[in-house]
Design a protein around this motif. Structure first.
Motif, short mmCIF file in Angstrom:
data_model
loop_
_atom_site.label_atom_id
_atom_site.label_comp_id
_atom_site.label_asym_id
_atom_site.label_seq_id
_atom_site.Cartn_x
_atom_site.Cartn_y
_atom_site.Cartn_z
N THR A 17 11.88 4.00 -41.00
CA THR A 17 12.37 2.82 -40.31
C THR A 17 13.00 2.04 -41.40
OG1 THR A 17 10.36 1.47 -40.20
CG2 THR A 17 11.09 2.78 -38.31
N GLU A 18 12.53 1.95 -42.64
CA GLU A 18 12.93 1.19 -43.74
C GLU A 18 14.24 1.71 -44.48
OE1 GLU A 18 9.75 -0.20 -46.18
OE2 GLU A 18 8.49 -0.88 -44.40
N GLN A 19 14.06 3.06 -44.70
CA GLN A 19 15.10 3.64 -45.53
C GLN A 19 15.44 4.99 -44.93
OE1 GLN A 19 13.28 4.29 -49.38
NE2 GLN A 19 14.13 2.09 -49.93
N SER A 20 15.91 4.91 -43.50
CA SER A 20 16.36 6.03 -42.82
C SER A 20 17.53 6.70 -43.43
CB SER A 20 16.56 5.83 -41.45
OG SER A 20 16.70 7.16 -40.66
N CYS A 21 17.29 8.06 -43.59
CA CYS A 21 18.78 8.78 -43.98
C CYS A 21 19.51 9.30 -42.92
CB CYS A 21 18.03 10.21 -44.68
SG CYS A 21 19.21 11.59 -44.98
N ASP A 22 20.70 8.76 -42.81
CA ASP A 22 21.51 9.24 -41.50
C ASP A 22 21.65 10.65 -41.34
OD1 ASP A 22 22.12 6.49 -41.47
OD2 ASP A 22 23.86 6.56 -42.37
N LEU A 23 21.82 11.35 -42.44
CA LEU A 23 21.85 12.91 -41.85
C LEU A 23 20.74 13.52 -41.42
CD1 LEU A 23 23.27 15.62 -42.23
CD2 LEU A 23 22.61 16.08 -44.52
N CYS A 24 19.52 13.14 -42.00
CA CYS A 24 17.97 13.28 -41.47
C CYS A 24 18.00 13.04 -39.93
CB CYS A 24 16.89 13.23 -42.34
SG CYS A 24 17.04 13.81 -44.06
N ARG A 25 18.36 11.59 -39.53
CA ARG A 25 18.10 11.23 -38.45
C ARG A 25 18.88 11.99 -37.49
NH1 ARG A 25 19.23 6.19 -39.86
NH2 ARG A 25 21.13 6.11 -38.91
N THR A 26 20.17 12.22 -37.86
CA THR A 26 21.04 13.12 -36.83
C THR A 26 20.48 14.50 -36.75
OG1 THR A 26 22.97 11.90 -37.74
CG2 THR A 26 23.50 13.89 -36.55
N THR A 27 20.00 14.97 -37.77
CA THR A 27 19.34 16.32 -37.49
C THR A 27 18.01 16.27 -36.76
OG1 THR A 27 20.02 17.02 -39.90
CG2 THR A 27 18.17 18.22 -38.79
#
Length: 119
Positions: A17-27
């Motif tokens: 939640t502090e440093q979420s990766c956009d690509l990883c979150r979308t995946t």
């Protein structure tokens, strides 16, 4: 990129939640959506009115992603069958040894009640 198995790295980066990766979150969101849709398809195919149990190593590790609403939305997105699916209980198996326990149970059952070679 150097990880032998990138899945845990992707999940950790997606759920951070502090440093979420956009690509990883979308995946992860895509995975959860597809899992929900296919779980709904299977539930309808077999009329799983007794419930759906998600097992394996992945569901317990992605519980926050499974409970944020996207999984359920994809599960229920079946048009006129949505109300029917809403009554199917959904469960995540948290016991990582459930497969081993099931196999042990079967061994004990076979030991107590051996089957004939013709069964």
């Amino acid at each position: 990129a150097a990880a032998e198995d990138p899945a845990p790295v992707i999940v950790a980066a997606a759920l951070n939640t502090e440093q979420s990766c956009d690509l990883c979150r979308t995946t992860l969101e895509t995975f959860v959506s597809v899992l929900g849709a296919e779980t709904g398809n299977l539930a309808l195919k077999i009329m799983a009115t007794g419930g759906i149990y998600l097992g394996g190593g992945i569901p317990p590790r992605i519980m926050p992603a499974l409970t944020n609403g996207a999984f359920l939305q994809a599960f229920l997105n079946k048009g006129r069958f949505a109300d029917l699916l809403a009554d199917f209980p959904l469960h995540v198996i948290l016991d990582s040894r459930v497969g081993l326990r099931g196999a042990a149970y079967q061994v004990f059952e076979l030991a107590e009640h051996p089957k004939s070679p013709h069964e």
